[in-house]
Design an enzyme around this catalytic site. Structure first.
Site: not given
Ligand code: GUN
Length: 304
Positions: A57, A101, A124
């Site tokens: 990311k 995350q 998100d």
């Molecule tokens: N962990 C697995 N998928 C995601 C996601 O789409 N966003 C976040 N913040 N954590 C994750």
């Protein structure tokens, strides 16, 4: 492209590159107006997969010109420490997007942390304000993976109106928001899950299948109507023939010949998620500054 040839591959790498090019142009336009879009990524603990996701990311943000801030807290960090960091980022006007995350260490209440994020910075789309807004068809930040699937479906099929879509899986991250987005696009939507009866027969009626169950190759030819478009969200690591492989929730070899179009794993949905995260960050920055640039994909077009 509106008419898919049999078994056509939906190239998520190519479409994500297109999204990232749009985002790069939007970032440049925002910077020309004195706004530098910024994304804060918070990682708690040492889950190896999460480390890889966060690194990707941050790298991708740099490539499109988004400033990224990375916060790493130890696995023993308290909920109060995480909440204090979120509060600090909420109050920092130079930060437009906040991503915590998941999964968080077990002693931290995930919902409490997600609810603490300012909904305007919730790239998100997990805050209840945004979840509710999506369900109501309001112009809100929507979860990245389902938004990426919608982009692939629109690029493949054009108008989705009236199509019967089956979503397999009901997670908060993928299944539920996916169903809401498809409904917003005027699909007839069926959500299948572990307690569904006659799941195979119901799935075999679908024009569009979105598989998000996390079980390697669970969906075989018996589940698929000839001519369906199949989106495989699964990313499962398996050991096979002495090798470690990534496979989807769909048995690709058996299903592809039946379909009009299908996403591969890897190279399908995977690259779209990060691209849509970058797009959400730009959308959040634009909304926080009240600037209305001609964006690649207006948020409304994704959510509706
Ligand atoms: N962990 C697995 N998928 C995601 C996601 O789409 N966003 C976040 N913040 N954590 C994750």
């Amino acid at each position: 492209m509106n008419s898919a040839a049999p078994g056509q591959l939906i190239d998520g790498k190519a479409v994500s590159a297109q999204v990232l090019a749009e985002v790069t142009a939007d970032v440049a336009a925002l910077k020309a107006q004195g706004v530098e879009p910024a994304l804060a990524v918070v990682l708690v603990g040492d889950d190896p997969a999460s480390h890889v996701y966060v690194r990707n990311k941050v790298l991708r943000a740099g490539e499109v010109g988004i400033r990224s801030l990375e916060y790493r807290l130890p696995a023993e960090a308290s909920a109060a420490e995480v909440l204090a960091l979120v509060a600090e980022l909420n109050g920092d006007a130079s930060v437009h997007g906040i991503l915590v995350q998941l999964p968080l260490p077990k002693h931290i209440d995930e919902t409490a942390v997600l609810q603490a994020i300012d909904p305007a910075k919730d790239v998100d789309g997990f805050h209840s304000e945004n979840v509710g807004g999506l369900s109501q068809g309001r112009d809100v930040l929507v979860p990245c993976t389902p938004a990426g699937c919608m982009r692939l479906l629109r690029d493949t099929l054009g108008d989705l109106s009236g199509k019967h879509a089956v979503v397999i899986g009901r997670s908060n991250i993928v299944g539920k928001p996916m169903a809401a987005l498809l409904l917003g696009a005027d699909c007839t939507v069926t959500v299948l899950h572990s307690r569904s009866k006659n799941a195979q027969a119901l799935c075999r009626k679908a024009d569009i299948v979105v598989a998000a169950v996390g079980r390697p190759r669970m969906i075989d030819a018996e589940w698929i109507k000839p001519g369906a478009v199949v989106i495989d969200v699964g990313i499962n690591r398996i050991e096979e023939d002495g090798k470690s492989r990534l496979v989807g929730d769909v048995d690709f070899a058996k299903v592809q010949p039946l379909t009009a179009a299908i996403t591969p794993v890897p190279g399908g949905v995977g690259p779209m998620t990060i691209a849509l995260l970058m797009q959400n960050t730009v959308t959040a920055a634009r909304q926080q500054h009240g600037t209305h640039l001609s964006a690649g994909t207006p948020l409304q077009a994704v959510a509706q």
